[in-house]
Design a protein around this motif. Structure first.
Motif, short mmCIF file in Angstrom:
data_model
loop_
_atom_site.label_atom_id
_atom_site.label_comp_id
_atom_site.label_asym_id
_atom_site.label_seq_id
_atom_site.Cartn_x
_atom_site.Cartn_y
_atom_site.Cartn_z
N VAL A 1 0.84 -1.20 0.00
CA VAL A 1 0.00 0.00 0.00
C VAL A 1 0.87 1.25 0.00
N GLU A 2 1.88 1.27 0.83
CA GLU A 2 2.74 2.46 0.91
C GLU A 2 3.53 2.65 -0.38
N GLY A 3 4.02 1.54 -0.96
CA GLY A 3 4.78 1.65 -2.20
C GLY A 3 3.94 2.19 -3.34
N LEU A 4 2.66 1.83 -3.36
CA LEU A 4 1.78 2.26 -4.43
C LEU A 4 1.23 3.66 -4.22
N THR A 5 0.86 3.98 -2.98
CA THR A 5 0.12 5.23 -2.72
C THR A 5 0.88 6.27 -1.91
N GLY A 6 1.90 5.85 -1.18
CA GLY A 6 2.60 6.77 -0.29
C GLY A 6 1.91 6.95 1.05
N LEU A 7 0.77 6.28 1.25
CA LEU A 7 0.05 6.38 2.52
C LEU A 7 0.72 5.51 3.58
N SER A 8 0.74 5.99 4.81
CA SER A 8 1.41 5.28 5.89
C SER A 8 0.41 4.40 6.65
N CYS A 9 0.72 3.12 6.75
CA CYS A 9 -0.16 2.15 7.41
C CYS A 9 0.43 1.69 8.74
N SER A 10 -0.45 1.24 9.62
CA SER A 10 -0.03 0.60 10.86
C SER A 10 -0.78 -0.71 11.00
N ILE A 11 -0.42 -1.49 12.02
CA ILE A 11 -0.99 -2.82 12.20
C ILE A 11 -1.61 -2.92 13.58
N LYS A 12 -2.85 -3.34 13.64
CA LYS A 12 -3.49 -3.70 14.90
C LYS A 12 -3.25 -5.19 15.11
N TRP A 13 -2.58 -5.51 16.22
CA TRP A 13 -2.26 -6.92 16.47
C TRP A 13 -3.53 -7.74 16.43
N THR A 14 -3.61 -8.80 15.71
CA THR A 14 -2.50 -9.31 14.97
C THR A 14 -2.69 -9.20 13.46
N ASN A 15 -3.96 -8.98 13.03
CA ASN A 15 -4.23 -9.20 11.61
C ASN A 15 -4.97 -8.08 10.89
N ASP A 16 -5.04 -6.88 11.46
CA ASP A 16 -5.75 -5.78 10.80
C ASP A 16 -4.76 -4.68 10.40
N ILE A 17 -4.94 -4.17 9.20
CA ILE A 17 -4.13 -3.04 8.72
C ILE A 17 -4.96 -1.76 8.91
N LEU A 18 -4.34 -0.78 9.53
CA LEU A 18 -5.02 0.49 9.82
C LEU A 18 -4.47 1.61 8.95
N LEU A 19 -5.36 2.48 8.55
CA LEU A 19 -5.00 3.69 7.81
C LEU A 19 -5.75 4.84 8.46
N GLU A 20 -5.00 5.81 8.95
CA GLU A 20 -5.59 6.94 9.68
C GLU A 20 -6.47 6.44 10.84
N GLY A 21 -6.01 5.38 11.49
CA GLY A 21 -6.69 4.85 12.68
C GLY A 21 -7.90 3.99 12.41
N ARG A 22 -8.23 3.75 11.13
CA ARG A 22 -9.39 2.92 10.79
C ARG A 22 -8.96 1.72 9.97
N LYS A 23 -9.80 0.70 9.95
CA LYS A 23 -9.43 -0.58 9.33
C LYS A 23 -9.48 -0.48 7.81
N LEU A 24 -8.34 -0.77 7.19
CA LEU A 24 -8.23 -0.79 5.74
C LEU A 24 -8.29 -2.22 5.20
N CYS A 25 -7.76 -3.16 5.98
CA CYS A 25 -7.60 -4.52 5.48
C CYS A 25 -7.65 -5.51 6.63
N GLY A 26 -8.26 -6.64 6.39
CA GLY A 26 -8.24 -7.75 7.34
C GLY A 26 -7.54 -8.94 6.69
N ILE A 27 -6.90 -9.76 7.51
CA ILE A 27 -6.14 -10.91 7.03
C ILE A 27 -6.62 -12.15 7.77
N LEU A 28 -6.84 -13.22 7.04
CA LEU A 28 -7.23 -14.49 7.65
C LEU A 28 -6.35 -15.60 7.07
N THR A 29 -5.63 -16.30 7.97
CA THR A 29 -4.76 -17.39 7.56
C THR A 29 -5.35 -18.71 8.05
#
Length: 326
Positions: free
Chosen positions: A161-189
């Protein structure tokens, strides 16, 4: 399909391609190439015919065509299956794994009717709005190392996401990607285990990235969910997001598990849970604690309200935030 192969040639070309050159590369007649180009144009691809030079792809619609994503010879992305509609890309990956699908297979859907998250929760999968993608891997590693793949995937999504858009992401342990404090992506393994030996057969890593949803699309989730389009002047094409993600997932597959220190350091740097108050949800009840650190195995070290410390893993508990934190 010839249409996808033609699109792949045009996408990767650095200069216009003549019909003759394309027919030789694809092993078909020039008339077949012309029909493929015509079919692509009918789908919205802008393909210029330059006199004396050949065909050039100049613009693409927001479609998820395998021809735009497949990279022959690459472990992840060498084989891409696209489905307009499916119950779940994870479930489809698992069905194909059971019939011998190869390591590195990618399944992408335009819409999921039964998208799912951790602990049986549903995942909103609006048609044409997000990227719904699952990856099949068959790593020859111990089960305890495979359990860390969710965290590795979270790092890969952030990098893409950062490489494509320049937006800075963070991770909510363990499997959610946050953008501006809100959920952008969920991961299920999910894992597939051989019944007789108990050995790992395969692992499927699924991810859903919000691309062009609006606040109206999210409805009651608008306060906790976000899309790339809400943080950019215009959303990227889903194929652009998929392409960037496949590159990072291919890099992950080639480095797993040897590069654990690199992914662990980045996961720790991005983890937004550390320092926050959390609720640890167990079948026996809820425990409140403060997240202290991410341990070497990507588990979460916490301190309870009574001062005792413990380490929790994603397989044991669900950790949710307090005080408005996602």
């Amino acid at each position: 399909m010839l249409k996808d192969e033609t699109l792949g040639l045009l996408r990767q070309a650095q200069a216009p391609l003549s019909g003759e050159a394309m027919s030789r590369a694809l092993g078909v007649s020039r008339a077949a190439v012309w029909k493929a180009v015509t079919a692509l144009r009918s789908e919205g691809y802008t393909i210029d015919a330059l006199p004396g030079r050949g065909y050039r792809l100049s613009a693409s619609p927001d479609l998820l065509s395998p021809g735009e994503l497949v990279r022959p010879g690459r472990r992840v992305g060498g084989q891409v299956v696209y489905l307009d509609r499916v119950d779940s890309t994870n479930d489809e990956c698992r069905r194909r794994a059971a019939t011998g699908a190869p390591d590195g297979l990618v399944v992408i859907a335009g819409e999921q009717t039964g998208g799912k998250g951790r602990r049986g929760r549903s995942f909103q999968s609006l048609p044409g709005k997000g990227l719904y993608l699952s990856l099949l891997l068959r790593p020859d590693v111990p089960l305890e190392e495979v359990s860390q793949l969710t965290a590795w995937t979270a790092v890969a999504v952030c990098r893409a996401v950062e490489g494509l858009t320049g937006l800075s992401c963070s991770i909510k342990w363990t499997n959610d990607i946050l953008l501006e404090g809100r959920k952008l992506c969920g991961i299920l393994t999910e894992l597939g285990i051989e019944g007789e030996t108990g050995a790992l057969d395969y692992v499927v890593a699924g991810m859903g990235i919000n691309v062009s949803q609006t606040a109206e699309d999210f409805g009651e989730l608008a306060g906790v969910a976000v899309s790339l389009g809400q943080c950019l002047p215009a959303p990227p094409r889903r194929a652009q997001v998929a392409g960037a993600l496949l590159e990072e997932l291919d890099r992950l597959a080639g480095r797993f598990p040897a590069a654990r220190a690199d992914y662990l350091a980045e996961y720790r740097r991005r983890c937004a849970t550390v320092g926050k108050e959390v609720r640890i949800l167990r079948p026996s009840g809820e425990v409140r604690a403060t997240a202290l650190a991410v341990d070497d195995d990507f588990s979460l070290r916490v301190r309870r309200e009574d001062g005792t410390e413990e380490t929790v893993t994603a397989g044991e508990v669900s950790v949710r935030g307090l005080l408005g934190y996602v």
